[in-house]
Structure formats: C-alpha cells, structure tokens
Scaffold this motif. Structure first.
Motif, PDB file in Angstrom:
ATOM      1  N   ALA A  44       0.839  -1.203   0.000  1.00 51.52           N
ATOM      2  CA  ALA A  44       0.000   0.000   0.000  1.00 51.52           C
ATOM      3  C   ALA A  44       0.872   1.252   0.000  1.00 51.52           C
ATOM      4  O   ALA A  44       0.579   2.236  -0.700  1.00 51.52           O
ATOM      5  N   LEU A  45       1.968   1.207   0.776  1.00 50.15           N
ATOM      6  CA  LEU A  45       2.890   2.343   0.825  1.00 50.15           C
ATOM      7  C   LEU A  45       3.506   2.586  -0.564  1.00 50.15           C
ATOM      8  O   LEU A  45       3.568   3.732  -1.035  1.00 50.15           O
ATOM      9  N   ILE A  46       3.944   1.503  -1.197  1.00 48.45           N
ATOM     10  CA  ILE A  46       4.540   1.628  -2.527  1.00 48.45           C
ATOM     11  C   ILE A  46       3.525   2.161  -3.537  1.00 48.45           C
ATOM     12  O   ILE A  46       3.826   3.040  -4.353  1.00 48.45           O
ATOM     13  N   PHE A  47       2.293   1.649  -3.467  1.00 53.22           N
ATOM     14  CA  PHE A  47       1.228   2.112  -4.373  1.00 53.22           C
ATOM     15  C   PHE A  47       0.959   3.599  -4.171  1.00 53.22           C
ATOM     16  O   PHE A  47       0.827   4.362  -5.145  1.00 53.22           O
ATOM     17  N   ASN A  48       0.902   4.027  -2.908  1.00 54.03           N
ATOM     18  CA  ASN A  48       0.634   5.445  -2.607  1.00 54.03           C
ATOM     19  C   ASN A  48       1.765   6.348  -3.097  1.00 54.03           C
ATOM     20  O   ASN A  48       1.524   7.437  -3.623  1.00 54.03           O
ATOM     21  N   LEU A  49       3.012   5.885  -2.929  1.00 53.21           N
ATOM     22  CA  LEU A  49       4.154   6.682  -3.394  1.00 53.21           C
ATOM     23  C   LEU A  49       4.159   6.799  -4.919  1.00 53.21           C
ATOM     24  O   LEU A  49       4.448   7.879  -5.467  1.00 53.21           O
ATOM     25  N   LYS A  50       3.847   5.703  -5.615  1.00 50.13           N
ATOM     26  CA  LYS A  50       3.797   5.755  -7.073  1.00 50.13           C
ATOM     27  C   LYS A  50       2.676   6.680  -7.548  1.00 50.13           C
ATOM     28  O   LYS A  50       2.856   7.451  -8.495  1.00 50.13           O
ATOM     29  N   SER A  51       1.534   6.608  -6.873  1.00 45.17           N
ATOM     30  CA  SER A  51       0.410   7.475  -7.243  1.00 45.17           C
ATOM     31  C   SER A  51       0.728   8.941  -6.954  1.00 45.17           C
ATOM     32  O   SER A  51       0.427   9.829  -7.764  1.00 45.17           O
ATOM     33  N   LYS A  52       1.328   9.176  -5.815  1.00 42.38           N
ATOM     34  CA  LYS A  52       1.655  10.548  -5.395  1.00 42.38           C
ATOM     35  C   LYS A  52       2.602  11.224  -6.384  1.00 42.38           C
ATOM     36  O   LYS A  52       2.431  12.399  -6.726  1.00 42.38           O
ATOM     37  N   HIS A  53       3.602  10.480  -6.826  1.00 45.03           N
ATOM     38  CA  HIS A  53       4.608  11.057  -7.716  1.00 45.03           C
ATOM     39  C   HIS A  53       4.350  10.742  -9.194  1.00 45.03           C
ATOM     40  O   HIS A  53       5.159  11.113 -10.045  1.00 45.03           O
ATOM     41  N   ARG A  54       3.214  10.044  -9.447  1.00 46.95           N
ATOM     42  CA  ARG A  54       2.829   9.702 -10.820  1.00 46.95           C
ATOM     43  C   ARG A  54       3.949   8.941 -11.532  1.00 46.95           C
ATOM     44  O   ARG A  54       4.344   9.283 -12.650  1.00 46.95           O
ATOM     45  N   LEU A  55       4.440   7.928 -10.871  1.00 51.20           N
ATOM     46  CA  LEU A  55       5.500   7.090 -11.422  1.00 51.20           C
ATOM     47  C   LEU A  55       5.004   5.654 -11.533  1.00 51.20           C
ATOM     48  O   LEU A  55       4.066   5.252 -10.844  1.00 51.20           O
ATOM     49  N   ASP A  56       5.669   4.867 -12.397  1.00 45.90           N
ATOM     50  CA  ASP A  56       5.161   3.532 -12.712  1.00 45.90           C
ATOM     51  C   ASP A  56       5.768   2.411 -11.902  1.00 45.90           C
ATOM     52  O   ASP A  56       5.171   1.336 -11.795  1.00 45.90           O
ATOM     53  N   ASN A  57       6.972   2.624 -11.371  1.00 46.45           N
ATOM     54  CA  ASN A  57       7.638   1.510 -10.707  1.00 46.45           C
ATOM     55  C   ASN A  57       8.567   1.998  -9.601  1.00 46.45           C
ATOM     56  O   ASN A  57       8.800   3.205  -9.451  1.00 46.45           O
ATOM     57  N   VAL A  58       9.087   1.035  -8.851  1.00 45.18           N
ATOM     58  CA  VAL A  58       9.966   1.342  -7.724  1.00 45.18           C
ATOM     59  C   VAL A  58      11.271   1.966  -8.205  1.00 45.18           C
ATOM     60  O   VAL A  58      11.819   2.853  -7.545  1.00 45.18           O
ATOM     61  N   GLU A  59      11.778   1.508  -9.367  1.00 49.24           N
ATOM     62  CA  GLU A  59      13.034   2.058  -9.894  1.00 49.24           C
ATOM     63  C   GLU A  59      12.915   3.563 -10.125  1.00 49.24           C
ATOM     64  O   GLU A  59      13.855   4.326  -9.848  1.00 49.24           O
ATOM     65  N   ALA A  60      11.756   4.009 -10.613  1.00 49.01           N
ATOM     66  CA  ALA A  60      11.533   5.440 -10.839  1.00 49.01           C
ATOM     67  C   ALA A  60      11.489   6.199  -9.514  1.00 49.01           C
ATOM     68  O   ALA A  60      11.965   7.335  -9.417  1.00 49.01           O
ATOM     69  N   LEU A  61      10.933   5.587  -8.481  1.00 49.31           N
ATOM     70  CA  LEU A  61      10.906   6.208  -7.151  1.00 49.31           C
ATOM     71  C   LEU A  61      12.324   6.356  -6.598  1.00 49.31           C
ATOM     72  O   LEU A  61      12.666   7.368  -5.976  1.00 49.31           O
ATOM     73  N   ILE A  62      13.156   5.343  -6.822  1.00 48.64           N
ATOM     74  CA  ILE A  62      14.556   5.403  -6.364  1.00 48.64           C
ATOM     75  C   ILE A  62      15.301   6.526  -7.086  1.00 48.64           C
ATOM     76  O   ILE A  62      16.089   7.257  -6.478  1.00 48.64           O
ATOM     77  N   GLN A  63      15.021   6.678  -8.394  1.00 48.47           N
ATOM     78  CA  GLN A  63      15.639   7.764  -9.159  1.00 48.47           C
ATOM     79  C   GLN A  63      15.218   9.122  -8.619  1.00 48.47           C
ATOM     80  O   GLN A  63      16.029  10.044  -8.485  1.00 48.47           O
ATOM     81  N   LEU A  64      13.943   9.255  -8.278  1.00 48.31           N
ATOM     82  CA  LEU A  64      13.435  10.502  -7.703  1.00 48.31           C
ATOM     83  C   LEU A  64      14.115  10.791  -6.370  1.00 48.31           C
ATOM     84  O   LEU A  64      14.473  11.947  -6.081  1.00 48.31           O
ATOM     85  N   GLU A  65      14.311   9.774  -5.576  1.00 49.06           N
ATOM     86  CA  GLU A  65      14.995   9.943  -4.288  1.00 49.06           C
ATOM     87  C   GLU A  65      16.406  10.508  -4.501  1.00 49.06           C
ATOM     88  O   GLU A  65      16.834  11.413  -3.777  1.00 49.06           O
ATOM     89  N   SER A  66      17.108   9.995  -5.511  1.00 53.25           N
ATOM     90  CA  SER A  66      18.462  10.485  -5.810  1.00 53.25           C
ATOM     91  C   SER A  66      18.434  11.945  -6.250  1.00 53.25           C
ATOM     92  O   SER A  66      19.279  12.754  -5.847  1.00 53.25           O
ATOM     93  N   GLU A  67      17.443  12.297  -7.071  1.00 54.54           N
ATOM     94  CA  GLU A  67      17.335  13.678  -7.558  1.00 54.54           C
ATOM     95  C   GLU A  67      17.051  14.645  -6.407  1.00 54.54           C
ATOM     96  O   GLU A  67      17.621  15.751  -6.348  1.00 54.54           O
TER      97      GLU A  67
END
Length: 395
Positions: free
Chosen positions: A148-171
């Motif tokens: 649920a946490l992963i789903f909410n983070l993807k929805s919040k940042h409008r990203l498709d996968n965990v790899e994209a969330l990791i990239q956002l974290e780096s940015e």
C-alpha cells in the motif's frame, strides 16, 4: 604619475556571481522543506530493499493460505498418496507393458516412464509448495502495508515503478545537497567580496590622494593654456570630493568649475561657459590628455567662436600639435586655423528637384588658396586676400 589599478571589474564579477547564487538559493529554499519531506518519506520506505513482484506473490499466497494448504494436500494425495494415486497406477501400467518384450510395448513403457518422471517432479513441487504455505495474519498485514505504501508513493509522484521512485529519491538528494553547497559557496563569495572591498577601498583612498596632489599642477597648466587661447580672465578649478559609494572611478566625485572673473566666483562649467569657451576648454583638456592617453581622433566644432588674429593662430597651433599623434577634425571659418590643416575639405550643399544634399570634396592647390582667401575677404576676392592666404599656407 602611475597609480595602482583598481580592479573594479573583479568586484562587480563577485557581486554578480553572489547575486546569482543568492537567487538560486532563494529558489531552492522555497522548495527545500517540501523536498526534504519527500526525500525523508522515500528514504523511510527503504525502496532499495523492495522487490515488488515478490511482495505481490507473497501477498497472494498469504491471502489464500488456508485454501492452498488444503488444495496442495489433496493434490499430493491424488498424485502419490497411496495405491489409488495416479503415480502408482501409472507405475503399474508401465510394469504391465514392460512385461511384454515386443518393440511396441517397450516403446510405450519408455514413454510412460517419462510421464512418471514429470509427475514425480510435479508431486515434489506440490509437496514443497505445501510446506512453504502458512497461515500468518501478522505477515499478511505487514505485506499489505508495504504494498500500500509503494502504491501510494507511485500514485503521489505519478510514477510507474519502484526504480523510478529510487531515481526521484536520488534527484531530491542532489537538490538538497545543492542547497547546502550553495550556502557554503555564498559564505565563501561574501568573504571574498569583503576582502576585495577592503583592498578596493584602500586603493581608492590612495588614488584620491594622488588625484588631490595632481590637481594644482593640472589647474595651472590648463589656466595657462586658456590664457594662450584668449581666455585670460577665465580660471578652471577642480572640485574633488569623497563620496560614499565605490564606483569604477573610486570614491571620488569630480566637478569642473569655471570662473570668468579671475577666480572671484566659480560656477559649474556647463552653466558658466559659452559654446566657444567650452570648445577651447575642451581643446585644452584634450591637449593635456593626449600626453597620457592615446586617442584615435578628436573632433572640434565652434572652436573659433569669439577668437581672431593671433589667438586663432594659437588655437590652430595647439590642434596642429595634437595632430602629430592622432587624427584631428576641425570645423572652422577662420583662415588662421584652416591654413594649418594637412587636408582641407570643403562642405557644400547641392540641390535637385527632390532633395538638398550635403556634399564634401577635398581642396587641392589653388582651390585651397582661393577658399582661405574667401574666409578673409568674403566672396569678393581681392589680391590682398589671396596674398594673405598664400602667406598663411606657408606657415
């Protein structure tokens, strides 16, 4: 006299860079708190430890644990659970066929052996899967929360996968680091600016003293020059004051004053001098500057206003002296000045049906003698004027 050069441009470059850094810092500061919140949220999710596919599979197993345990148990019984199990029945059929030594029965027996091997592998997988399934509500709740946490983070940042969330974290990490780096760089530039201003202030004060010492001699030379040019009652005065603001000229504020009554009263040069006086003062200043600053050319207009005779000759002589190391262009109606030029250009107007055009041509030989004579006597040429013109041209 030489003085230390004030590198004011360096100071301006530091100021410009400092302004750019502060503007960038202000932009980042608007987002800094929000970026920090987003970054902390992503860090807390420990996304680099997440395998979303594995979590989804585990969730599926945990949600259906009881049914799966029962199903795997029944399947195990059917496959290998006793005399009526599929594996045992196929084994019996294989042995029956193998007892006949014909090519056909032997081939069928071999094919059945392959089926037995595959079914045995399936039975083992079923048994292994049954052992791996357990009813664990606590783990199911944990997996559900994680997904649920992963789903909410993807929805919040409008990203498709965990790899994209990791990239956002780096940015976000880079942006926050840039904010901290900017603060350090701003302090560094402010310190450099402070040191530069101390040095510039010291140099500006030194330059002020040098200028003050140079003024009396310069005033004397200029006033002597003005006397030669027929302004014997006029006096030039430099008013040099220290201002509060540092510019490319230092702290100095310079006013050029003129007195027309032998120094009794001084007024601002622009208000006190006529056009002709300004022209002669300008000539005197440029004549002095020419000794220190190499200028490509100087242009003088109205230089002959209010002068004649010997004074006009001195005005011309001064400009002739200047022409030895620069181009001097003079607009004049005085023969004493015109005769001193190396080149004599005649400016006239020509008229046609549509327009009036200004033309310029070079005078040569007798043309120049004639034109200077006209300056002496007007259009009614006389022999005396021509003789005077020739004398003037002889120098």
């Amino acid at each position: 006299k030489s003085v230390t050069y004030i590198d004011y441009n360096c100071d301006k470059l530091i100021l410009k860079k400092l302004e750019e850094l502060k503007n960038r810092e202000a932009e980042l500061a608007k987002e800094a708190n929000f970026n920090q919140f987003l970054f902390d949220e992503l860090v807390a999710a420990e996304l680099r430890k997440v395998n979303e596919e594995e979590l989804t599979n585990e969730q599926e197993m945990l949600e259906n644990a009881e049914d799966l345990i029962r199903t795997f148990g029944e399947a195990d019984q059917l496959l290998a659970g006793g005399e009526l199990a599929i594996l045992e029945q196929i084994n019996q059929a294989k042995r029956l066929l193998a007892s006949q030594k014909t090519a056909l029965t032997q081939a069928l027996a071999e094919r059945m052996q392959s089926v037995i091997i595959e079914l045995q592998d399936i039975a083992n997988e079923v048994n292994k899967a049954a052992e791996g399934v357990e009813v664990n509500p606590e783990r199911l709740e944990e997996v559900n929360e994680r997904l649920a946490l992963i789903f909410n983070l993807k929805s919040k940042h409008r990203l498709d996968n965990v790899e994209a969330l990791i990239q956002l974290e780096s940015e976000l990490d880079q942006k926050l680091a840039e904010t901290n780096d900017l603060s350090s760089e701003i302090k560094k530039q402010e310190k450099a600016l402070e040191q530069q201003l101390v040095q510039l202030t010291k140099q500006a004060n030194s330059l002020h003293q040098t200028r003050k010492k140079a003024i009396p001699a310069l005033e004397k030379e200029l006033n002597e020059s003005l006397t030669q040019l027929g302004m014997q009652h006029s006096k030039i005065q430099y008013q040099l004051e220290l201002g509060d603001e540092l510019t490319e000229f230092g702290f100095d504020k310079l006013s050029l004053m003129l007195s027309s009554d032998k120094g009794a009263t001084y007024n601002d040069l622009k208000k006190a001098a006529s056009g002709g006086e300004l022209a002669r003062i300008n000539l005197s200043l440029k004549n002095k500057l020419a000794k220190f600053v190499q200028m490509p050319s100087s242009i003088f207009d109205e230089i002959d206003t209010g002068v004649s005779g010997e004074i006009a000759r001195k005005v011309g002589g001064m400009m002739q002296e200047m022409s030895s190391n620069q181009q001097v262009i003079v607009i004049t109606h005085l023969p004493q000045i015109a005769s001193l030029g190396k080149n004599h250009l005649f400016v006239y107007k020509s008229e046609n049906k549509q327009t009036v055009e200004t033309q310029v041509r070079t005078l040569k030989g007798d043309e120049r003698i004639t034109e200077i004579a006209k300056m002496i006597s007007g259009d009614n040429l006389t022999e005396h004027a021509l003789e005077q013109s020739k004398e003037l041209l002889k120098g």
